[in-house]
Design an enzyme around this catalytic site. Structure first.
Site, PDB file in Angstrom:
ATOM      1  N   GLY A 141      15.638  25.129  18.796  1.00 41.61           N
ATOM      2  CA  GLY A 141      15.721  24.826  20.220  1.00 41.61           C
ATOM      3  C   GLY A 141      16.841  25.489  20.981  1.00 41.61           C
ATOM      4  O   GLY A 141      16.935  25.336  22.204  1.00 41.61           O
ATOM      5  N   GLU A 166      16.558  25.056  12.363  1.00 45.59           N
ATOM      6  CA  GLU A 166      15.263  25.748  12.442  1.00 45.59           C
ATOM      7  C   GLU A 166      15.205  26.644  13.678  1.00 45.59           C
ATOM      8  O   GLU A 166      14.318  26.494  14.519  1.00 45.59           O
ATOM      9  CB  GLU A 166      14.124  24.721  12.527  1.00 45.59           C
ATOM     10  CG  GLU A 166      14.060  23.721  11.400  1.00 45.59           C
ATOM     11  CD  GLU A 166      13.095  22.563  11.682  1.00 45.59           C
ATOM     12  OE1 GLU A 166      12.539  22.475  12.796  1.00 45.59           O
ATOM     13  OE2 GLU A 166      12.923  21.734  10.780  1.00 45.59           O
ATOM     14  N   PRO A 167      16.114  27.579  13.838  1.00 54.41           N
ATOM     15  CA  PRO A 167      16.070  28.407  15.043  1.00 54.41           C
ATOM     16  C   PRO A 167      14.940  29.431  14.982  1.00 54.41           C
ATOM     17  O   PRO A 167      14.677  30.014  13.932  1.00 54.41           O
ATOM     18  CB  PRO A 167      17.432  29.120  15.017  1.00 54.41           C
ATOM     19  CG  PRO A 167      17.804  29.172  13.575  1.00 54.41           C
ATOM     20  CD  PRO A 167      17.184  27.970  12.918  1.00 54.41           C
ATOM     21  N   GLY A 168      14.269  29.605  16.093  1.00 50.81           N
ATOM     22  CA  GLY A 168      13.248  30.646  16.189  1.00 50.81           C
ATOM     23  C   GLY A 168      13.673  31.637  17.253  1.00 50.81           C
ATOM     24  O   GLY A 168      14.139  32.745  16.992  1.00 50.81           O
ATOM     25  N   ARG A 169      13.595  31.173  18.501  1.00 52.23           N
ATOM     26  CA  ARG A 169      13.884  32.020  19.658  1.00 52.23           C
ATOM     27  C   ARG A 169      15.265  32.679  19.562  1.00 52.23           C
ATOM     28  O   ARG A 169      15.413  33.858  19.886  1.00 52.23           O
ATOM     29  CB  ARG A 169      13.806  31.151  20.914  1.00 52.23           C
ATOM     30  CG  ARG A 169      13.908  31.922  22.207  1.00 52.23           C
ATOM     31  CD  ARG A 169      14.052  30.987  23.409  1.00 52.23           C
ATOM     32  NE  ARG A 169      13.264  29.792  23.347  1.00 52.23           N
ATOM     33  CZ  ARG A 169      12.101  29.605  23.986  1.00 52.23           C
ATOM     34  NH1 ARG A 169      11.605  30.551  24.742  1.00 52.23           N
ATOM     35  NH2 ARG A 169      11.439  28.461  23.879  1.00 52.23           N
ATOM     36  N   ARG A 205       3.891  33.760  28.288  1.00 52.45           N
ATOM     37  CA  ARG A 205       4.953  32.871  28.757  1.00 52.45           C
ATOM     38  C   ARG A 205       5.051  32.784  30.290  1.00 52.45           C
ATOM     39  O   ARG A 205       5.198  31.681  30.827  1.00 52.45           O
ATOM     40  CB  ARG A 205       6.314  33.255  28.153  1.00 52.45           C
ATOM     41  CG  ARG A 205       6.311  33.273  26.619  1.00 52.45           C
ATOM     42  CD  ARG A 205       7.688  33.347  26.001  1.00 52.45           C
ATOM     43  NE  ARG A 205       8.425  32.127  26.221  1.00 52.45           N
ATOM     44  CZ  ARG A 205       9.362  31.958  27.124  1.00 52.45           C
ATOM     45  NH1 ARG A 205       9.732  32.987  27.882  1.00 52.45           N
ATOM     46  NH2 ARG A 205       9.962  30.821  27.291  1.00 52.45           N
ATOM     47  N   CYS A 240      -8.767  38.799  34.414  1.00 51.04           N
ATOM     48  CA  CYS A 240      -9.340  38.264  35.648  1.00 51.04           C
ATOM     49  C   CYS A 240      -8.883  36.833  35.895  1.00 51.04           C
ATOM     50  O   CYS A 240      -9.657  35.879  35.763  1.00 51.04           O
ATOM     51  CB  CYS A 240     -10.851  38.356  35.571  1.00 51.04           C
ATOM     52  SG  CYS A 240     -11.354  40.061  35.331  1.00 51.04           S
ATOM     53  N   GLU A 241      -7.642  36.666  36.199  1.00 52.14           N
ATOM     54  CA  GLU A 241      -7.050  35.359  36.518  1.00 52.14           C
ATOM     55  C   GLU A 241      -5.903  35.629  37.477  1.00 52.14           C
ATOM     56  O   GLU A 241      -5.110  36.551  37.235  1.00 52.14           O
ATOM     57  CB  GLU A 241      -6.416  34.708  35.278  1.00 52.14           C
ATOM     58  CG  GLU A 241      -7.336  34.464  34.144  1.00 52.14           C
ATOM     59  CD  GLU A 241      -7.592  32.991  33.884  1.00 52.14           C
ATOM     60  OE1 GLU A 241      -7.081  32.143  34.648  1.00 52.14           O
ATOM     61  OE2 GLU A 241      -8.309  32.711  32.925  1.00 52.14           O
ATOM     62  N   TYR A 244       7.795  34.122  20.782  1.00 48.94           N
ATOM     63  CA  TYR A 244       6.638  33.548  21.474  1.00 48.94           C
ATOM     64  C   TYR A 244       5.960  34.585  22.366  1.00 48.94           C
ATOM     65  O   TYR A 244       5.411  34.263  23.418  1.00 48.94           O
ATOM     66  CB  TYR A 244       7.029  32.283  22.254  1.00 48.94           C
ATOM     67  CG  TYR A 244       7.754  31.280  21.383  1.00 48.94           C
ATOM     68  CD1 TYR A 244       7.063  30.587  20.393  1.00 48.94           C
ATOM     69  CD2 TYR A 244       9.125  31.062  21.509  1.00 48.94           C
ATOM     70  CE1 TYR A 244       7.730  29.690  19.561  1.00 48.94           C
ATOM     71  CE2 TYR A 244       9.794  30.169  20.675  1.00 48.94           C
ATOM     72  CZ  TYR A 244       9.082  29.487  19.708  1.00 48.94           C
ATOM     73  OH  TYR A 244       9.740  28.610  18.883  1.00 48.94           O
TER      74      TYR A 244
HETATM   75  N1  LLP Z   1      11.310  23.462  14.805  1.00 49.08           N
HETATM   76  C1  LLP Z   1      10.243  22.831  15.326  1.00 49.08           C
HETATM   77  C2  LLP Z   1       9.765  21.603  14.697  1.00 49.08           C
HETATM   78  C3  LLP Z   1       9.608  23.353  16.470  1.00 49.08           C
HETATM   79  O1  LLP Z   1       8.566  22.724  16.990  1.00 49.08           O
HETATM   80  C4  LLP Z   1      10.109  24.547  17.057  1.00 49.08           C
HETATM   81  C5  LLP Z   1       9.473  25.119  18.237  1.00 49.08           C
HETATM   82  C6  LLP Z   1      11.215  25.180  16.464  1.00 49.08           C
HETATM   83  C7  LLP Z   1      11.803  24.604  15.346  1.00 49.08           C
HETATM   84  C8  LLP Z   1      11.804  26.442  16.989  1.00 49.08           C
HETATM   85  O2  LLP Z   1      12.300  26.267  18.275  1.00 49.08           O
HETATM   86  P1  LLP Z   1      13.165  27.441  18.959  1.00 49.08           P
HETATM   87  O3  LLP Z   1      14.440  27.577  18.168  1.00 49.08           O
HETATM   88  O4  LLP Z   1      12.355  28.685  18.908  1.00 49.08           O
HETATM   89  O5  LLP Z   1      13.370  26.955  20.339  1.00 49.08           O
HETATM   90  N2  LLP Z   1       6.078  28.663  23.190  1.00 49.08           N
HETATM   91  C9  LLP Z   1       7.274  28.126  23.799  1.00 49.08           C
HETATM   92  C10 LLP Z   1       8.198  27.518  22.793  1.00 49.08           C
HETATM   93  C11 LLP Z   1       7.519  26.466  21.911  1.00 49.08           C
HETATM   94  C12 LLP Z   1       8.444  25.919  20.881  1.00 49.08           C
HETATM   95  C13 LLP Z   1       7.677  25.126  19.893  1.00 49.08           C
HETATM   96  N3  LLP Z   1       8.457  24.594  18.825  1.00 49.08           N
HETATM   97  C14 LLP Z   1       7.939  29.226  24.612  1.00 49.08           C
HETATM   98  O6  LLP Z   1       7.413  30.332  24.670  1.00 49.08           O
HETATM   99  O7  LLP Z   1       8.967  28.990  25.249  1.00 49.08           O
END
Ligand code: LLP
Length: 393
Positions: free
Chosen positions: A218, A250-253, A289, A320-321, A348
Protein backbone atom coordinates in the site's frame (compact mmCIF):
# COMPACT_ATOMS: atom_id res chain seq x y z
CA UNK A 1 11.15 2.17 -30.23
CA UNK A 2 11.51 1.20 -33.85
CA UNK A 3 12.73 -2.24 -32.76
CA UNK A 4 9.61 -3.00 -30.73
CA UNK A 5 6.85 -0.90 -32.26
CA UNK A 6 4.23 1.07 -30.35
CA UNK A 7 2.51 1.01 -27.89
CA UNK A 8 4.97 -0.51 -25.48
CA UNK A 9 5.73 -0.95 -21.79
CA UNK A 10 9.37 -0.41 -20.80
CA UNK A 11 10.78 -1.37 -17.39
CA UNK A 12 14.07 -0.55 -15.71
CA UNK A 13 15.76 -3.43 -13.95
CA UNK A 14 18.03 -1.07 -11.98
CA UNK A 15 15.03 0.83 -10.64
CA UNK A 16 13.21 -2.35 -9.61
CA UNK A 17 16.30 -3.58 -7.80
CA UNK A 18 16.93 -0.25 -6.08
CA UNK A 19 13.33 -0.02 -4.91
CA UNK A 20 13.37 -3.56 -3.51
CA UNK A 21 16.69 -2.96 -1.77
CA UNK A 22 15.36 0.19 -0.14
CA UNK A 23 12.81 -1.98 1.67
CA UNK A 24 15.19 -4.80 2.42
CA UNK A 25 18.01 -2.64 3.75
CA UNK A 26 15.73 -0.63 6.01
CA UNK A 27 15.19 -3.81 8.05
CA UNK A 28 18.88 -4.33 8.76
CA UNK A 29 19.23 -7.54 10.80
CA UNK A 30 15.63 -7.63 11.94
CA UNK A 31 13.91 -10.84 10.75
CA UNK A 32 11.78 -9.91 7.76
CA UNK A 33 10.47 -10.99 4.39
CA UNK A 34 9.60 -8.67 1.53
CA UNK A 35 6.78 -10.32 -0.40
CA UNK A 36 6.43 -8.41 -3.66
CA UNK A 37 2.74 -8.18 -4.63
CA UNK A 38 2.71 -10.02 -7.95
CA UNK A 39 -0.52 -8.42 -9.14
CA UNK A 40 1.22 -5.06 -9.58
CA UNK A 41 3.31 -6.41 -12.45
CA UNK A 42 3.46 -10.13 -13.01
CA UNK A 43 5.77 -10.32 -16.02
CA UNK A 44 8.11 -13.23 -15.34
CA UNK A 45 11.18 -11.13 -16.10
CA UNK A 46 10.14 -8.74 -13.33
CA UNK A 47 9.51 -11.67 -10.99
CA UNK A 48 12.84 -13.20 -11.97
CA UNK A 49 14.75 -10.00 -11.17
CA UNK A 50 13.14 -9.98 -7.74
CA UNK A 51 13.60 -13.72 -7.19
CA UNK A 52 17.31 -13.25 -7.81
CA UNK A 53 17.38 -10.62 -5.06
CA UNK A 54 15.87 -13.21 -2.69
CA UNK A 55 12.41 -11.67 -2.63
CA UNK A 56 9.30 -13.38 -1.39
CA UNK A 57 5.97 -12.88 -3.15
CA UNK A 58 2.37 -12.05 -2.27
CA UNK A 59 0.09 -14.03 -4.56
CA UNK A 60 -3.68 -13.97 -4.96
CA UNK A 61 -4.24 -16.91 -7.28
CA UNK A 62 -2.64 -20.21 -8.16
CA UNK A 63 -1.82 -18.64 -11.51
CA UNK A 64 0.35 -16.07 -9.76
CA UNK A 65 2.06 -18.84 -7.79
CA UNK A 66 2.81 -20.67 -11.01
CA UNK A 67 4.26 -17.50 -12.51
CA UNK A 68 6.50 -17.09 -9.48
CA UNK A 69 7.75 -20.66 -9.84
CA UNK A 70 8.24 -20.24 -13.61
CA UNK A 71 10.29 -17.12 -12.85
CA UNK A 72 12.58 -18.99 -10.45
CA UNK A 73 10.92 -17.65 -7.28
CA UNK A 74 10.81 -19.65 -4.08
CA UNK A 75 7.28 -20.84 -3.20
CA UNK A 76 8.25 -21.21 0.44
CA UNK A 77 8.58 -17.42 0.51
CA UNK A 78 5.03 -16.89 -0.82
CA UNK A 79 2.05 -15.63 1.12
CA UNK A 80 -1.33 -16.39 -0.41
CA UNK A 81 -3.82 -13.51 -0.03
CA UNK A 82 -7.26 -12.98 -1.54
CA UNK A 83 -10.86 -13.42 -0.42
CA UNK A 84 -11.97 -16.26 -2.68
CA UNK A 85 -9.40 -19.06 -2.62
CA UNK A 86 -10.92 -22.20 -4.13
CA UNK A 87 -10.44 -25.68 -2.65
CA UNK A 88 -8.32 -26.60 -5.63
CA UNK A 89 -6.09 -23.53 -5.17
CA UNK A 90 -5.68 -24.33 -1.49
CA UNK A 91 -4.79 -27.93 -2.27
CA UNK A 92 -2.24 -26.97 -4.93
CA UNK A 93 -0.66 -24.37 -2.66
CA UNK A 94 -0.36 -26.99 0.08
CA UNK A 95 1.17 -29.51 -2.33
CA UNK A 96 3.68 -26.95 -3.56
CA UNK A 97 4.39 -25.71 -0.03
CA UNK A 98 3.94 -21.98 0.57
CA UNK A 99 4.96 -19.80 3.50
CA UNK A 100 1.50 -18.89 4.72
CA UNK A 101 -2.16 -18.43 3.81
CA UNK A 102 -3.55 -14.99 4.65
CA UNK A 103 -7.04 -16.03 5.67
CA UNK A 104 -9.84 -13.58 4.94
CA UNK A 105 -12.96 -15.19 6.47
CA UNK A 106 -14.30 -17.86 8.82
CA UNK A 107 -15.49 -19.84 5.81
CA UNK A 108 -12.04 -19.80 4.29
CA UNK A 109 -10.45 -20.97 7.54
CA UNK A 110 -12.86 -23.93 7.60
CA UNK A 111 -12.10 -24.74 4.00
CA UNK A 112 -8.33 -24.61 4.51
CA UNK A 113 -8.70 -26.83 7.56
CA UNK A 114 -10.70 -29.46 5.72
CA UNK A 115 -8.44 -29.49 2.64
CA UNK A 116 -5.34 -29.78 4.86
CA UNK A 117 -6.97 -32.48 6.97
CA UNK A 118 -7.87 -34.54 3.86
CA UNK A 119 -4.22 -34.26 2.78
CA UNK A 120 -2.96 -35.06 6.31
CA UNK A 121 -0.86 -31.92 6.42
CA UNK A 122 -0.83 -28.75 8.52
CA UNK A 123 -1.65 -25.50 6.74
CA UNK A 124 0.31 -22.42 7.88
CA UNK A 125 -2.12 -19.57 8.46
CA UNK A 126 -2.35 -15.89 9.29
CA UNK A 127 -5.67 -14.16 9.80
CA UNK A 128 -6.10 -10.95 7.83
CA UNK A 129 -7.40 -8.52 10.40
CA UNK A 130 -9.34 -5.51 9.28
CA UNK A 131 -8.17 -2.78 11.67
CA UNK A 132 -10.93 -0.34 10.64
CA UNK A 133 -8.65 2.57 9.75
CA UNK A 134 -9.16 5.06 6.98
CA UNK A 135 -6.29 4.78 4.53
CA UNK A 136 -7.27 8.14 2.98
CA UNK A 137 -6.91 6.86 -0.55
CA UNK A 138 -9.21 6.31 -3.55
CA UNK A 139 -12.33 4.41 -2.35
CA UNK A 140 -11.78 1.64 -4.94
CA UNK A 141 -8.38 0.80 -3.44
CA UNK A 142 -9.15 1.33 0.24
CA UNK A 143 -9.45 -2.01 2.03
CA UNK A 144 -9.06 -1.46 5.77
CA UNK A 145 -12.49 -0.14 6.67
CA UNK A 146 -15.25 -2.26 8.19
CA UNK A 147 -17.39 -1.80 5.11
CA UNK A 148 -14.73 -3.35 2.85
CA UNK A 149 -14.91 -7.00 1.78
CA UNK A 150 -11.39 -7.75 3.01
CA UNK A 151 -10.22 -9.42 6.21
CA UNK A 152 -12.21 -9.97 9.40
CA UNK A 153 -12.78 -7.60 12.25
CA UNK A 154 -10.80 -7.76 15.46
CA UNK A 155 -13.41 -9.65 17.50
CA UNK A 156 -13.99 -12.27 14.81
CA UNK A 157 -10.25 -12.73 14.39
CA UNK A 158 -9.85 -13.66 18.07
CA UNK A 159 -12.38 -16.46 17.73
CA UNK A 160 -10.67 -17.67 14.54
CA UNK A 161 -7.24 -17.71 16.17
CA UNK A 162 -8.54 -19.78 19.07
CA UNK A 163 -10.21 -22.18 16.68
CA UNK A 164 -7.07 -22.46 14.54
CA UNK A 165 -4.93 -23.00 17.62
CA UNK A 166 -6.97 -26.07 18.50
CA UNK A 167 -6.91 -27.61 15.04
CA UNK A 168 -4.44 -30.36 14.14
CA UNK A 169 -4.61 -29.29 10.52
CA UNK A 170 -3.79 -25.61 11.03
CA UNK A 171 -0.55 -24.02 12.14
CA UNK A 172 -0.99 -20.47 13.43
CA UNK A 173 2.04 -18.53 12.28
CA UNK A 174 1.17 -14.90 11.74
CA UNK A 175 -1.18 -11.98 11.65
CA UNK A 176 -1.86 -9.97 8.53
CA UNK A 177 -3.37 -6.64 7.61
CA UNK A 178 -3.46 -4.60 4.42
CA UNK A 179 -5.39 -1.34 4.53
CA UNK A 180 -5.31 -0.13 0.95
CA UNK A 181 -3.11 1.06 -1.86
CA UNK A 182 -1.43 4.31 -2.94
CA UNK A 183 -1.33 5.53 0.65
CA UNK A 184 0.80 8.66 0.90
CA UNK A 185 0.75 9.31 4.65
CA UNK A 186 2.33 7.12 7.27
CA UNK A 187 -0.30 7.71 9.97
CA UNK A 188 -2.88 5.14 8.71
CA UNK A 189 -0.14 2.47 8.69
CA UNK A 190 0.87 3.33 12.24
CA UNK A 191 -2.76 3.37 13.42
CA UNK A 192 -3.23 -0.09 11.91
CA UNK A 193 0.04 -1.29 13.41
CA UNK A 194 -0.96 -0.15 16.90
CA UNK A 195 -4.25 -1.97 16.60
CA UNK A 196 -2.79 -5.27 15.42
CA UNK A 197 0.03 -5.16 17.98
CA UNK A 198 -2.52 -4.72 20.76
CA UNK A 199 -4.39 -7.72 19.38
CA UNK A 200 -1.22 -9.80 19.19
CA UNK A 201 -0.42 -9.14 22.86
CA UNK A 202 -3.97 -9.90 23.89
CA UNK A 203 -3.83 -13.21 22.01
CA UNK A 204 -0.42 -14.00 23.41
CA UNK A 205 -1.79 -13.61 26.94
CA UNK A 206 -4.46 -16.12 25.95
CA UNK A 207 -1.84 -18.59 24.73
CA UNK A 208 -1.94 -17.87 20.99
CA UNK A 209 1.58 -17.35 19.77
CA UNK A 210 1.90 -15.15 16.67
CA UNK A 211 5.37 -15.36 15.11
CA UNK A 212 5.14 -12.89 12.27
CA UNK A 213 3.26 -9.75 11.45
CA UNK A 214 2.46 -9.04 7.82
CA UNK A 215 1.77 -5.32 7.35
CA UNK A 216 0.64 -5.70 3.74
CA UNK A 217 1.54 -3.31 0.96
CA UNK A 218 0.00 0.00 0.00
CA UNK A 219 2.92 2.39 0.15
CA UNK A 220 2.19 5.17 -2.30
CA UNK A 221 4.49 6.55 -4.97
CA UNK A 222 4.83 10.01 -6.46
CA UNK A 223 2.97 10.16 -9.76
CA UNK A 224 3.75 13.86 -10.02
CA UNK A 225 5.62 15.89 -7.43
CA UNK A 226 3.47 14.95 -4.45
CA UNK A 227 4.95 14.05 -1.07
CA UNK A 228 4.80 10.42 -0.16
CA UNK A 229 6.04 8.07 2.53
CA UNK A 230 9.67 7.80 3.53
CA UNK A 231 10.05 4.03 3.44
CA UNK A 232 13.06 3.78 5.75
CA UNK A 233 11.46 5.88 8.48
CA UNK A 234 8.16 3.99 8.20
CA UNK A 235 10.03 0.71 8.65
CA UNK A 236 12.10 2.10 11.53
CA UNK A 237 8.95 3.27 13.28
CA UNK A 238 7.33 -0.12 12.76
CA UNK A 239 10.37 -2.00 14.05
CA UNK A 240 10.57 0.19 17.14
CA UNK A 241 7.04 -0.90 18.03
CA UNK A 242 7.18 -4.51 16.88
CA UNK A 243 9.77 -5.95 19.27
CA UNK A 244 11.09 -9.31 18.08
CA UNK A 245 8.24 -10.10 15.73
CA UNK A 246 9.30 -11.07 12.23
CA UNK A 247 7.86 -8.47 9.86
CA UNK A 248 6.50 -9.14 6.38
CA UNK A 249 5.61 -6.46 3.86
CA UNK A 250 3.75 -6.87 0.57
CA UNK A 251 4.74 -3.86 -1.54
CA UNK A 252 3.77 -3.88 -5.19
CA UNK A 253 3.48 -0.37 -6.57
CA UNK A 254 6.41 1.00 -4.56
CA UNK A 255 8.72 -1.52 -6.23
CA UNK A 256 7.60 -1.39 -9.85
CA UNK A 257 5.42 1.73 -10.26
CA UNK A 258 8.15 4.19 -11.02
CA UNK A 259 10.26 1.54 -12.74
CA UNK A 260 8.01 1.46 -15.79
CA UNK A 261 6.66 3.68 -18.53
CA UNK A 262 4.03 3.19 -21.19
CA UNK A 263 5.06 4.59 -24.57
CA UNK A 264 2.46 5.44 -27.15
CA UNK A 265 2.51 7.25 -30.49
CA UNK A 266 0.42 10.18 -31.72
CA UNK A 267 -1.78 9.08 -34.64
CA UNK A 268 -3.76 12.29 -35.19
CA UNK A 269 -4.14 15.76 -33.77
CA UNK A 270 -7.75 16.87 -33.72
CA UNK A 271 -8.45 20.42 -32.61
CA UNK A 272 -11.78 22.19 -32.34
CA UNK A 273 -12.78 25.45 -30.67
CA UNK A 274 -13.81 23.42 -27.61
CA UNK A 275 -11.15 20.77 -27.19
CA UNK A 276 -7.81 19.60 -28.49
CA UNK A 277 -7.36 15.88 -28.78
CA UNK A 278 -4.15 14.03 -29.41
CA UNK A 279 -5.35 10.66 -30.62
CA UNK A 280 -2.76 8.10 -29.64
CA UNK A 281 -2.33 4.40 -30.36
CA UNK A 282 -2.46 3.42 -26.66
CA UNK A 283 -5.81 3.10 -24.95
CA UNK A 284 -7.72 2.29 -21.78
CA UNK A 285 -7.35 -1.42 -22.50
CA UNK A 286 -3.56 -0.98 -22.27
CA UNK A 287 -3.48 1.36 -19.26
CA UNK A 288 -6.78 1.36 -17.40
CA UNK A 289 -5.87 3.47 -14.39
CA UNK A 290 -6.92 6.90 -15.77
CA UNK A 291 -10.32 5.59 -16.90
CA UNK A 292 -10.98 3.53 -13.77
CA UNK A 293 -9.66 5.76 -10.99
CA UNK A 294 -9.17 9.11 -12.77
CA UNK A 295 -5.52 8.37 -12.05
CA UNK A 296 -2.86 10.84 -13.09
CA UNK A 297 0.15 9.71 -15.13
CA UNK A 298 2.59 12.36 -16.19
CA UNK A 299 2.89 12.61 -20.00
CA UNK A 300 6.34 13.31 -21.45
CA UNK A 301 7.11 13.81 -25.13
CA UNK A 302 9.98 11.46 -25.93
CA UNK A 303 11.64 13.62 -28.59
CA UNK A 304 10.47 17.17 -29.15
CA UNK A 305 9.44 17.84 -32.77
CA UNK A 306 10.30 21.41 -33.98
CA UNK A 307 7.04 21.45 -35.95
CA UNK A 308 4.93 20.47 -32.99
CA UNK A 309 1.78 22.32 -31.94
CA UNK A 310 1.59 23.60 -28.38
CA UNK A 311 -1.84 23.24 -26.81
CA UNK A 312 -3.64 21.77 -23.80
CA UNK A 313 -4.18 18.27 -25.13
CA UNK A 314 -6.39 15.40 -24.02
CA UNK A 315 -4.55 12.19 -24.86
CA UNK A 316 -7.27 9.81 -26.03
CA UNK A 317 -7.09 6.33 -27.47
CA UNK A 318 -8.81 4.36 -30.24
CA UNK A 319 -11.29 2.58 -27.95
CA UNK A 320 -14.93 3.49 -28.49
CA UNK A 321 -15.62 4.93 -25.04
CA UNK A 322 -15.57 8.52 -23.86
CA UNK A 323 -13.71 7.22 -20.81
CA UNK A 324 -10.85 6.18 -23.06
CA UNK A 325 -8.28 8.77 -22.08
CA UNK A 326 -4.79 8.43 -20.70
CA UNK A 327 -4.28 12.08 -19.77
CA UNK A 328 -6.37 15.23 -19.83
CA UNK A 329 -5.61 18.85 -20.43
CA UNK A 330 -1.82 18.58 -20.67
CA UNK A 331 0.15 21.42 -22.14
CA UNK A 332 2.47 19.70 -24.58
CA UNK A 333 4.04 20.41 -27.95
CA UNK A 334 2.96 17.57 -30.21
CA UNK A 335 3.20 16.48 -33.82
CA UNK A 336 1.77 13.45 -35.58
CA UNK A 337 4.11 10.50 -35.10
CA UNK A 338 5.57 11.74 -31.81
CA UNK A 339 6.08 9.24 -29.04
CA UNK A 340 4.63 10.17 -25.67
CA UNK A 341 5.60 8.35 -22.48
CA UNK A 342 3.03 7.92 -19.72
CA UNK A 343 5.20 7.81 -16.64
CA UNK A 344 4.89 5.71 -13.46
CA UNK A 345 3.15 2.95 -15.40
CA UNK A 346 5.10 -0.04 -14.08
CA UNK A 347 2.45 -0.99 -11.52
CA UNK A 348 -1.10 -1.99 -12.45
CA UNK A 349 -0.39 -1.06 -16.05
CA UNK A 350 0.16 -4.15 -18.16
CA UNK A 351 -1.22 -6.39 -15.42
CA UNK A 352 -4.65 -4.73 -15.71
CA UNK A 353 -4.63 -4.58 -19.49
CA UNK A 354 -7.22 -6.38 -21.60
CA UNK A 355 -8.15 -7.17 -25.18
CA UNK A 356 -11.16 -4.86 -25.27
CA UNK A 357 -11.94 -3.78 -28.85
CA UNK A 358 -9.92 -6.84 -30.01
CA UNK A 359 -6.70 -5.03 -29.33
CA UNK A 360 -3.67 -7.28 -28.86
CA UNK A 361 -1.93 -6.71 -25.56
CA UNK A 362 1.25 -4.74 -26.12
CA UNK A 363 4.88 -5.81 -25.87
CA UNK A 364 6.98 -5.38 -22.73
CA UNK A 365 10.69 -4.61 -22.71
CA UNK A 366 13.18 -4.56 -19.84
CA UNK A 367 16.21 -2.31 -19.86
CA UNK A 368 19.19 -3.69 -17.95
CA UNK A 369 22.37 -1.64 -18.06
CA UNK A 370 23.13 -0.97 -21.73
CA UNK A 371 20.84 -3.71 -23.02
CA UNK A 372 17.15 -3.93 -23.68
CA UNK A 373 15.29 -7.21 -23.95
CA UNK A 374 11.83 -8.13 -25.11
CA UNK A 375 10.21 -9.75 -22.08
CA UNK A 376 6.77 -10.25 -23.59
CA UNK A 377 6.01 -10.20 -27.24
CA UNK A 378 3.09 -8.26 -28.63
CA UNK A 379 0.05 -10.51 -29.01
CA UNK A 380 -1.00 -11.48 -32.50
CA UNK A 381 -4.53 -10.77 -33.65
CA UNK A 382 -5.09 -14.48 -34.43
CA UNK A 383 -4.23 -15.45 -30.87
CA UNK A 384 -7.09 -13.30 -29.63
CA UNK A 385 -9.74 -15.60 -31.05
CA UNK A 386 -7.92 -18.91 -31.17
CA UNK A 387 -9.94 -20.27 -28.24
CA UNK A 388 -13.27 -19.36 -29.79
CA UNK A 389 -15.55 -21.59 -31.85
CA UNK A 390 -18.36 -21.03 -34.30
CA UNK A 391 -21.53 -23.09 -34.07
CA UNK A 392 -21.74 -26.18 -36.25
CA UNK A 393 -24.94 -25.35 -38.12
N1 LLP B 1 -1.28 -6.98 -0.49
C1 LLP B 1 -2.60 -7.12 -0.74
C2 LLP B 1 -3.38 -8.06 0.06
C3 LLP B 1 -3.20 -6.35 -1.75
O1 LLP B 1 -4.50 -6.47 -1.99
C4 LLP B 1 -2.40 -5.44 -2.50
C5 LLP B 1 -2.99 -4.63 -3.56
C6 LLP B 1 -1.03 -5.35 -2.21
C7 LLP B 1 -0.50 -6.12 -1.19
C8 LLP B 1 -0.11 -4.44 -2.95
O2 LLP B 1 -0.47 -3.11 -2.77
P1 LLP B 1 0.51 -1.95 -3.30
O3 LLP B 1 1.78 -2.02 -2.49
O4 LLP B 1 0.77 -2.20 -4.74
O5 LLP B 1 -0.27 -0.71 -3.08
N2 LLP B 1 -5.24 -1.43 -9.33
C9 LLP B 1 -5.06 -0.41 -8.32
C10 LLP B 1 -4.39 -0.93 -7.10
C11 LLP B 1 -5.08 -2.16 -6.51
C12 LLP B 1 -4.35 -2.70 -5.32
C13 LLP B 1 -4.90 -4.03 -4.97
N3 LLP B 1 -4.24 -4.67 -3.88
C14 LLP B 1 -4.32 0.77 -8.94
O6 LLP B 1 -4.01 0.72 -10.13
O7 LLP B 1 -4.08 1.77 -8.27
Amino acid sequence: MAAYDSPLYIYSRAEIEANWLEFDQAFGDHPHLICYAVKANSNIAVLNVLAKMGSGFDIVSIGELQRVIAAGGNPTKCVFSGVAKTSSEIQQALEIGIYCFNVESAGELNRIESVASAMSVQAPISIRVNPDVDAKTHPYISTGLKENKFGVDVEVSKALYHKAQQSDSLNVCGMDCHIGSQITEVSPFIDALDKVLALISELSAEGVDIKHLDLGGGIGIAYDDEQTIDIASYIQEALAKAGDLKILLEPGRAIVGNAGIFVTQVEYLKQSDKKSFAIIDGAMNDLLRPALYSAYHKAVVVEQNPNGVTDAWDLVGPVCETGDFLAKNRTLTLAQGDYVALMSAGAYGFSMSSNYNTRPRVAEVMVSGETHTLVRKRESIESLFENEYTLND
